[in-house]
Enzyme design. Sequence first.
Site, mmCIF file in Angstrom:
data_model
loop_
_atom_site.group_PDB
_atom_site.id
_atom_site.type_symbol
_atom_site.label_atom_id
_atom_site.label_comp_id
_atom_site.label_asym_id
_atom_site.label_seq_id
_atom_site.Cartn_x
_atom_site.Cartn_y
_atom_site.Cartn_z
ATOM 1 N N VAL A 82 39.950 -14.159 31.305
ATOM 2 C CA VAL A 82 41.262 -13.691 31.755
ATOM 3 C C VAL A 82 41.110 -12.946 33.073
ATOM 4 C CG1 VAL A 82 43.264 -12.277 31.187
ATOM 5 C CG2 VAL A 82 42.058 -13.516 29.363
ATOM 6 N N SER A 83 41.855 -13.363 34.072
ATOM 7 C CA SER A 83 41.786 -12.689 35.371
ATOM 8 C C SER A 83 43.079 -12.886 36.136
ATOM 9 C CB SER A 83 40.616 -13.226 36.205
ATOM 10 O OG SER A 83 40.898 -14.534 36.685
ATOM 11 N N VAL A 84 43.361 -11.933 37.028
ATOM 12 C CA VAL A 84 44.461 -12.043 37.980
ATOM 13 C C VAL A 84 43.909 -11.676 39.348
ATOM 14 C CG1 VAL A 84 46.717 -11.157 38.688
ATOM 15 C CG2 VAL A 84 46.212 -11.477 36.249
ATOM 16 N N GLY A 92 53.535 -9.472 36.985
ATOM 17 C CA GLY A 92 53.847 -10.072 35.696
ATOM 18 C C GLY A 92 53.005 -11.274 35.327
ATOM 19 N N LEU A 94 49.765 -11.470 34.279
ATOM 20 C CA LEU A 94 49.025 -11.291 33.024
ATOM 21 C C LEU A 94 49.967 -11.422 31.829
ATOM 22 C CD1 LEU A 94 46.463 -10.627 31.453
ATOM 23 C CD2 LEU A 94 46.985 -8.201 31.756
ATOM 24 N N SER A 118 37.417 -6.144 29.263
ATOM 25 C CA SER A 118 36.713 -5.466 30.353
ATOM 26 C C SER A 118 37.114 -4.000 30.408
ATOM 27 C CB SER A 118 37.026 -6.152 31.688
ATOM 28 O OG SER A 118 38.428 -6.218 31.906
ATOM 29 N N GLU A 119 38.369 -3.705 30.064
ATOM 30 C CA GLU A 119 38.863 -2.336 29.956
ATOM 31 C C GLU A 119 39.666 -2.248 28.665
ATOM 32 O OE1 GLU A 119 40.028 -0.491 33.984
ATOM 33 O OE2 GLU A 119 40.485 -2.624 34.223
ATOM 34 N N TYR A 123 44.850 -4.505 26.484
ATOM 35 C CA TYR A 123 45.429 -5.493 25.591
ATOM 36 C C TYR A 123 46.210 -4.922 24.418
ATOM 37 C CZ TYR A 123 42.786 -8.773 28.358
ATOM 38 O OH TYR A 123 42.314 -9.519 29.411
ATOM 39 N N PHE A 409 31.903 -13.695 24.600
ATOM 40 C CA PHE A 409 32.357 -15.042 24.931
ATOM 41 C C PHE A 409 33.334 -14.995 26.090
ATOM 42 C CE2 PHE A 409 34.701 -13.284 21.300
ATOM 43 C CZ PHE A 409 36.016 -13.352 21.727
#
Length: 409
Positions: A82-84, A92, A94, A118-119, A123, A409
Site C-alpha cells: 500500500v502506497s500513495v 483521498g 488511500l 508501516s505506521e 489503519y 508480506f
Amino acid sequence: MTTDLRVLRQSEWDRWYANLELAFGGVAESPPERELWEALTETERSIGVWDGEDCVGTAGAFTFSVSAPGGTFVPAAGVTMVSVAATHRRRGILSSMMRRQLDDVRSWGEPLAVLTASEPEIYGRFGYGVATHQLSVDIDSSRVRVAMPPGGEDVRLRFVSVTEGAEACEEVYRRTIGARPGMLARRPGWERLPLLDPPSERQGASPMQCVLAERDGQVVGYTRFHNKPDWTAAGPDGSISVRHIDALDPVAYAVLWRFLCDIDLTVAVRSRNRPVDDPLLHLVSDIRRCDVRVRDSLHVRLVDVGAALEARRYAAPVDVVFDVDDAFCPWNTGRWRLTGDAKGSTCARTRDAAELELSVRELGAAYLGGVSLASMAGAGRVRELREGALREASVAFASDVAPWLPHGF
C-alpha cells in the site's frame, strides 16, 4: 484532480512497483527480491491509482489462510504494497483504495483482511485492530546462559547450505503453523521468501547460515542466522542476528538457542520477531540482560462479522450479543448473537438486546485471542451492557498461546 483507480494489469507492474519503492524511500530492491515479489503479486487482486501515465497509488491483496484459535484456518486477504505518491497525499487516494479493496474482499467471500503497518495509527480508521505483537531480544550472550531440558544430548546439530536445508526447514514450518493463531499457511512460491538474503540487508554480517537440529536422523528444528564479526581492544565483539528459528519440540528449541548463544567470538544474539510468550523467556538465565521489547505486528479486520466469528473456535462456552459499529463497512453494523464453544459456533443477526458494545476494530484486535476484550474495556473501547457478558466473552476469545505472525508480506 481526475485519477483512475483500476485493477492492475501485468504490463503495468514495473511502473506500479516503482511507485511503491519510491513511496518507501526510493531505494531499489535487489533483482532477486523484485523478481520474487513480481512472481507473488496477484495482479487480479491488486489495484493502482493513475494520474495520466503516472502511477500514484498502489495496493495489493495476497490469498492467505490464517490460523485461528481452535486449530481452524480462516481465508484472509493479506493486504500489502500500500502506497500513495508523496505528490498526491491528502487527496483521498488511500481511502478510495481501502474502500475498493474491502468491497473486493467481501465479493471474494473472505471474512478477514490482515496487514502489517508501516505506521500503526494509519489503519484503525478503516476498521483494523492490532491483533498480534512481536518480541525483540538483544541477548548479552557473554553473560546469559540458556537452560537445557533433559534429552538435549540426543539432538545433533549440523551446518548445511541454505538451499540444501530449504526443504527440511519448510517441512518444520508446515508442521508448526497450527500451533499458534496468526500464522500463515504458505501457498506455492512463498517458500522462497525466507531464503532471500540481499547483501544490502546484512549490515556487514555474513551471508545467511543454516543449522539443522536432528534426532534419530530426522530434522526436528532449524535456525537461519547471520554472523557479524567484530573486535575491540578487549577482544572479540561479534554478534548473531537470528532470521528464523523453529522446532518441533521444546528440547530441540532449547538446543538451538544454546547453540546461537555459544558461538565463538560473539557476545550478542539478536532476534527481531518472536512470540510475546516465547519459551526463550524461561530458558535464559538473566532476562534483564536480554533487552526485551514489544511492538505491534498483525492488524486484523473483520470484513464479514458473522462469517469471521463462526470460523474460529472458543476456549469456553459463550452466548453473547454484540452491538457492532462499523462506519467503513456498514453491512457489519448492528447486533450479532455469537453462540459457541471449542467444537464450533454460530453467529447471526439478532433483535435481542445488546450485551457488549464495541466497534469492528475491537473485534479485530480480539479475534486471534491475544488481546482481551476486558483490557480494551479498561480503555473505554468496549462497553458492557449486561453484567458478566464481558468476562464470558473475554474468556471465550482467549488463546492459550499468544498469536504470532512469523514473517511479513
